[in-house]
Design an enzyme around this catalytic site. Structure first.
Site, short mmCIF file in Angstrom:
data_model
loop_
_atom_site.label_atom_id
_atom_site.label_comp_id
_atom_site.label_asym_id
_atom_site.label_seq_id
_atom_site.Cartn_x
_atom_site.Cartn_y
_atom_site.Cartn_z
N LYS A 236 -3.93 21.42 1.82
CA LYS A 236 -4.23 22.51 2.75
C LYS A 236 -5.73 22.63 3.00
CE LYS A 236 -0.05 24.15 3.56
NZ LYS A 236 0.54 25.36 2.99
N ARG B 115 5.72 22.13 -3.42
CA ARG B 115 5.99 21.33 -2.22
C ARG B 115 4.75 20.48 -1.94
NH1 ARG B 115 5.17 21.75 3.38
NH2 ARG B 115 6.92 21.00 4.65
#
Length: 262
Positions: A205, A240
């Site tokens: 991210k 994830r």
């Protein structure tokens, strides 16, 4: 949970697996590396992303789900979608979990999951992908995310979805700045009282890049591993990730250290 984006524009791997054959091969590879769930998505929800028509989303994901379910019956397949119509067809094709970044905003989503007897991941997202990072603002991000997810869990249970089929995700990077993400990652344990499993998706991210100086998402492995290990240590049941093999190995070492045995 290993990530397979069948998209041309996902923030990290857009265009790498945007045909069914390459996506199935990649999903099988992630399973071989240790993924328990393969998450297949056909709509990018990166910051600034535009919505994808349901027909196009179906075209992208359904052949991959069908082929992967047939090839790897030992691995659960989830569909990453916020659209009930797409979820319906994906569950028919063999998926057993819906990973909904909108937290069930589509009013038809909960009935679809109930009818299929599927699992459901409810994620927190402030706003829409196209605008969610414009100026995210919270008085108390941890309590606000917790309260939102509590309401969504209660709605899902009221609709008829058993708590054992529910999972919550605080939505790292979805309408949050770097400090919001860090506060949430420090507070994963707070979500344990929601009568649902907890999933964290911090892999590659933007906040990892901001903290490490890695501009390219594929250069964010070390930061992603740190986030996954600390999330698991704080109580996350599922992480994830894009880099399954590396994450599995890192978690094995961390688990052995924390348990005091191999």
């Amino acid at each position: 949970m290993g990530i397979v984006n069948v998209t041309p524009d996902s923030f990290s791997d857009g265009g790498l697996f945007d045909d069914a054959a390459s996506a199935v091969t990649h999903g099988a590879r992630l399973a071989d590396e240790g993924a328990d769930i393969i998450d297949i998505g056909g709509e990018s929800t990166r910051p600034g992303a535009e919505p994808v028509p349901a027909a196009e989303e179906r075209r992208r994901v359904l052949p991959v789900i069908e082929a992967l379910c047939a090839a790897r019956r030992d691995v659960a397949v989830s569909v990453d979608t916020r659209h009930a119509a797409v979820a319906t067809d994906a569950l028919t094709a063999g998926a057993t979990i819906v990973n909904d970044v909108s937290g069930g905003a589509d009013v038809a989503m909960l009935p679809v999951v109930v009818k299929a007897g599927a699992g459901l991941v409810l994620m927190h997202m402030r706003g829409e992908p196209g605008t969610m990072q414009d100026a995210p603002l919270y008085d108390d991000v941890v309590s606000e995310v917790h309260d939102y997810l509590r309401e969504r869990v209660e709605a899902a249970i009221f609709a008829g979805i058993g708590a054992d089929r529910l999972c919550v995700d605080p939505g790292i990077g979805f309408g949050k700045n770097v400090e919001h993400n860090l506060q949430l990652l420090r507070s994963i344990g707070v979500l344990r009282d929601l009568d649902a499993a907890v999933m964290v998706g911090a892999s590659r991210k933007r906040f990892v890049g901001a903290l490490t100086g890695a501009d390219e998402p594929r250069d964010r492995l070390e930061g992603s591993l740190a986030a996954a290990i600390l999330a698991a240590a704080s109580g996350a049941d599922i992480v994830r990730v894009h880099d399954v093999g590396e994450t599995v190995r890192a978690l094995r070492v961390a688990d052995a250290i924390s348990r005091g045995s191999a």
